[in-house]
Design an enzyme around this catalytic site. Structure first.
Site, PDB file in Angstrom:
ATOM      1  N   ASP A  20       0.917  -1.298   0.217  1.00 41.11           N
ATOM      2  CA  ASP A  20       0.116  -0.202  -0.060  1.00 41.11           C
ATOM      3  C   ASP A  20       0.874   1.278  -0.051  1.00 41.11           C
ATOM      4  O   ASP A  20       1.984   1.255   0.574  1.00 41.11           O
ATOM      5  CB  ASP A  20      -1.018  -0.106   1.340  1.00 41.11           C
ATOM      6  N   GLY A  21       0.373   2.336  -0.449  1.00 39.12           N
ATOM      7  CA  GLY A  21       0.989   3.680  -0.668  1.00 39.12           C
ATOM      8  C   GLY A  21       1.557   3.888  -1.939  1.00 39.12           C
ATOM      9  O   GLY A  21       2.230   4.992  -2.046  1.00 39.12           O
ATOM     10  N   ASN A  22       1.075   3.220  -3.127  1.00 39.90           N
ATOM     11  CA  ASN A  22       1.878   3.815  -4.240  1.00 39.90           C
ATOM     12  C   ASN A  22       1.139   5.125  -4.740  1.00 39.90           C
ATOM     13  O   ASN A  22       1.753   6.041  -5.273  1.00 39.90           O
ATOM     14  CB  ASN A  22       1.087   2.620  -5.228  1.00 39.90           C
ATOM     15  N   GLY A  23      -0.040   5.155  -4.347  1.00 41.59           N
ATOM     16  CA  GLY A  23      -0.966   6.595  -4.845  1.00 41.59           C
ATOM     17  C   GLY A  23      -0.204   7.792  -4.092  1.00 41.59           C
ATOM     18  O   GLY A  23       0.155   8.782  -4.794  1.00 41.59           O
ATOM     19  N   TRP A  25       2.624   7.964  -2.835  1.00 36.57           N
ATOM     20  CA  TRP A  25       4.073   7.998  -3.363  1.00 36.57           C
ATOM     21  C   TRP A  25       4.273   9.022  -4.543  1.00 36.57           C
ATOM     22  O   TRP A  25       4.847   9.862  -4.740  1.00 36.57           O
ATOM     23  CB  TRP A  25       4.656   6.585  -3.581  1.00 36.57           C
ATOM     24  N   HIS A  37       2.390   3.029  -9.179  1.00 36.44           N
ATOM     25  CA  HIS A  37       2.295   1.639  -9.330  1.00 36.44           C
ATOM     26  C   HIS A  37       3.300   0.911 -10.084  1.00 36.44           C
ATOM     27  O   HIS A  37       3.708  -0.134  -9.811  1.00 36.44           O
ATOM     28  CB  HIS A  37       0.637   1.458 -10.016  1.00 36.44           C
ATOM     29  N   SER A  65      -7.909  -5.582  -4.745  1.00 40.74           N
ATOM     30  CA  SER A  65      -8.904  -6.209  -3.726  1.00 40.74           C
ATOM     31  C   SER A  65     -10.121  -6.229  -4.604  1.00 40.74           C
ATOM     32  O   SER A  65     -10.375  -5.391  -5.423  1.00 40.74           O
ATOM     33  CB  SER A  65      -9.021  -5.493  -2.529  1.00 40.74           C
ATOM     34  N   GLU A  67     -12.500  -4.662  -3.449  1.00 39.11           N
ATOM     35  CA  GLU A  67     -13.140  -3.304  -3.197  1.00 39.11           C
ATOM     36  C   GLU A  67     -12.489  -2.543  -4.225  1.00 39.11           C
ATOM     37  O   GLU A  67     -12.895  -1.106  -4.298  1.00 39.11           O
ATOM     38  CB  GLU A  67     -12.875  -3.021  -1.930  1.00 39.11           C
ATOM     39  N   LEU A 131      10.643 -20.637  -4.918  1.00 41.93           N
ATOM     40  CA  LEU A 131       9.740 -19.691  -4.245  1.00 41.93           C
ATOM     41  C   LEU A 131       8.276 -19.975  -4.878  1.00 41.93           C
ATOM     42  O   LEU A 131       8.328 -19.781  -6.038  1.00 41.93           O
ATOM     43  CB  LEU A 131      10.112 -18.293  -4.200  1.00 41.93           C
ATOM     44  N   ARG A 194      -4.487  -1.940   9.023  1.00 46.95           N
ATOM     45  CA  ARG A 194      -5.784  -2.557   8.828  1.00 46.95           C
ATOM     46  C   ARG A 194      -5.517  -3.716   7.832  1.00 46.95           C
ATOM     47  O   ARG A 194      -4.559  -3.917   7.196  1.00 46.95           O
ATOM     48  CB  ARG A 194      -6.771  -1.825   8.426  1.00 46.95           C
ATOM     49  N   GLU A 207       1.778 -13.254  12.633  1.00 45.72           N
ATOM     50  CA  GLU A 207       2.558 -11.921  13.205  1.00 45.72           C
ATOM     51  C   GLU A 207       2.461 -10.793  12.121  1.00 45.72           C
ATOM     52  O   GLU A 207       2.914 -10.861  11.361  1.00 45.72           O
ATOM     53  CB  GLU A 207       4.060 -12.294  13.388  1.00 45.72           C
TER      54      GLU A 207
HETATM   55  C1  IPE Z   1      -5.483  -2.725   0.103  1.00 48.88           C
HETATM   56  O1  IPE Z   1      -4.908  -1.433  -0.149  1.00 48.88           O
HETATM   57  C2  IPE Z   1      -5.155  -3.511  -1.291  1.00 48.88           C
HETATM   58  C3  IPE Z   1      -4.234  -3.616  -1.992  1.00 48.88           C
HETATM   59  C4  IPE Z   1      -3.132  -3.102  -1.702  1.00 48.88           C
HETATM   60  C5  IPE Z   1      -4.181  -4.395  -3.174  1.00 48.88           C
HETATM   61  P1  IPE Z   1      -6.213  -0.274  -0.380  1.00 48.88           P
HETATM   62  O2  IPE Z   1      -5.380   1.015  -0.544  1.00 48.88           O
HETATM   63  O3  IPE Z   1      -7.226  -0.674  -1.220  1.00 48.88           O
HETATM   64  O4  IPE Z   1      -6.806  -0.391   1.218  1.00 48.88           O
HETATM   65  P2  IPE Z   1      -7.806   0.621   2.014  1.00 48.88           P
HETATM   66  O5  IPE Z   1      -8.759   0.836   1.162  1.00 48.88           O
HETATM   67  O6  IPE Z   1      -6.997   1.945   2.441  1.00 48.88           O
HETATM   68  O7  IPE Z   1      -8.324  -0.119   3.112  1.00 48.88           O
HETATM   69  C1  IPE Z   2      -1.784   0.221  -3.163  1.00 53.04           C
HETATM   70  O1  IPE Z   2      -1.489   1.497  -3.381  1.00 53.04           O
HETATM   71  C2  IPE Z   2      -1.884  -0.341  -4.498  1.00 53.04           C
HETATM   72  C3  IPE Z   2      -3.425  -0.823  -4.828  1.00 53.04           C
HETATM   73  C4  IPE Z   2      -4.248  -0.859  -4.148  1.00 53.04           C
HETATM   74  C5  IPE Z   2      -3.575  -1.348  -6.299  1.00 53.04           C
HETATM   75  P1  IPE Z   2      -2.798   2.607  -3.471  1.00 53.04           P
HETATM   76  O2  IPE Z   2      -3.061   2.817  -4.721  1.00 53.04           O
HETATM   77  O3  IPE Z   2      -3.955   1.947  -2.446  1.00 53.04           O
HETATM   78  O4  IPE Z   2      -1.867   3.714  -2.529  1.00 53.04           O
HETATM   79  P2  IPE Z   2      -2.553   4.956  -1.724  1.00 53.04           P
HETATM   80  O5  IPE Z   2      -3.037   4.059  -0.689  1.00 53.04           O
HETATM   81  O6  IPE Z   2      -3.600   5.475  -2.447  1.00 53.04           O
HETATM   82  O7  IPE Z   2      -1.194   5.677  -1.390  1.00 53.04           O
HETATM   83 MG    MG Z   3      -3.973   2.351  -0.346  1.00 53.58          MG
END
Ligand code: IPE
Ligand code: IPE
Ligand code: MG
Length: 250
Positions: A20-23, A25, A37, A65, A67, A131, A194, A207
């Site tokens: 998580d966190g690509n957006g 970044w 991404h 996901s 969602e 792996l 979460r 863990e």
């Molecule tokens: C969880 O990240 C799904 C993936 C990393 C693929 P999200 O960015 O979608 O999660 P929420 O919505 O913040 O909980």
């Molecule tokens: C996780 O990074 C990648 C996917 C859910 C596909 P996000 O795209 O959720 O990045 P943030 O949370 O917006 O920084």
């Molecule tokens: Mg995210």
């Protein structure tokens, strides 16, 4: 009956990651979200290598996901494109490196082009001994459990399963990761603490490791920190610390 205490060692056998966190970044750099991404995909390559070297046997990555379909149409489209291109470009290399590729999630929902490449990649790498890389896409932990419950219900209706005899162990064979040991270490980058509907059932005794580092910055050193944190923990599975110590010495 008490379940046997799973063996644990200093290196996790199975690592599961929410990348998580690509957006954020990308945003911090004034770039479109897809740039995050793309950079994230580079980190996946690096992590696959690092896991192989560390002796991790299974790596499960949350790529999309159930969602995430709610995101802007353009981001979803670009993500699917990136996924398709990655499958085309990376699978041969994974195969060369002895990686076994698997997908979990509702693959059909990803479209025929992606589903077809996934089938091919799984077939090509099926017998590899390195792996096992498991990509969770169009995946949701609740979807997984509901599907397994439906299988049990079918068995009950057919008279093959007695509902009164159902235990957690009866459900497990129908879950997506049934033939894989439960994750030992869960990592989530990006600062959120979460699970976001990732593997739910199998995280019961995993863990958990959360880091503020955004996924495109999650490099080998970050991974080593997560491994070190894991190695420093005592997994008790309901026992006392003394019992675990005694079992370790025996
Ligand atoms: C969880 O990240 C799904 C993936 C990393 C693929 P999200 O960015 O979608 O999660 P929420 O919505 O913040 O909980
Ligand atoms: C996780 O990074 C990648 C996917 C859910 C596909 P996000 O795209 O959720 O990045 P943030 O949370 O917006 O920084
Ligand atoms: Mg995210």
């Amino acid at each position: 009956m008490t379940a046997p205490v799973p063996e644990s060692s200093a290196v996790p056998r199975h690592v599961a990651v929410i990348m998580d966190g690509n957006g954020r970044w990308a945003k911090a750099r004034g770039l479109p979200r897809i740039a995050g991404h793309r950079k994230g995909l580079e980190r996946v390559r690096e992590l696959v290598r690092a896991c192989g070297e560390a002796g991790v046997q299974y790596l499960t990555l949350f790529a999309f996901s159930s969602e995430n379909w709610r995101r802007p149409e353009q981001e979803v489209r670009l993500l699917m494109e990136l996924f398709l291109n990655a499958l085309d470009r990376e699978v041969a290399k994974l195969h060369e490196n002895g990686v076994r590729f698997r997908m979990i999630g509702d693959v059909r929902g990803l479209g025929e082009a992606i589903a077809e490449r996934i089938r091919r990649a799984e077939a090509l790498t099926r017998d590899n001994r390195g792996l096992t890389l498991i990509i969770a896409a169009n995946y949701g932990g609740r979807w997984d459990i509901a599907r397994a419950a439906a299988e049990l219900a079918r068995g009950a209706v057919a008279g093959a399963i007695d509902p009164d005899a159902i235990t957690p162990e009866s459900l497990e064979p129908y879950l997506s990761l049934s033939e894989v040991p439960e994750p030992d270490l869960f990592i989530r980058s990006g600062g959120e603490q979460r699970i976001s509907n990732f593997v739910l059932w199998q995280l019961a005794y995993t863990e958990l490791y959360f880091t503020l580092v955004l996924w495109p910055d999650f490099d080998r050193a970050q991974f080593e920190q997560a491994l070190a944190s894991y190695a420093s923990r005592q997994r008790r599975f309901g026992l006392t610390g003394e019992q675990v110590e005694a079992a370790r010495r025996a």
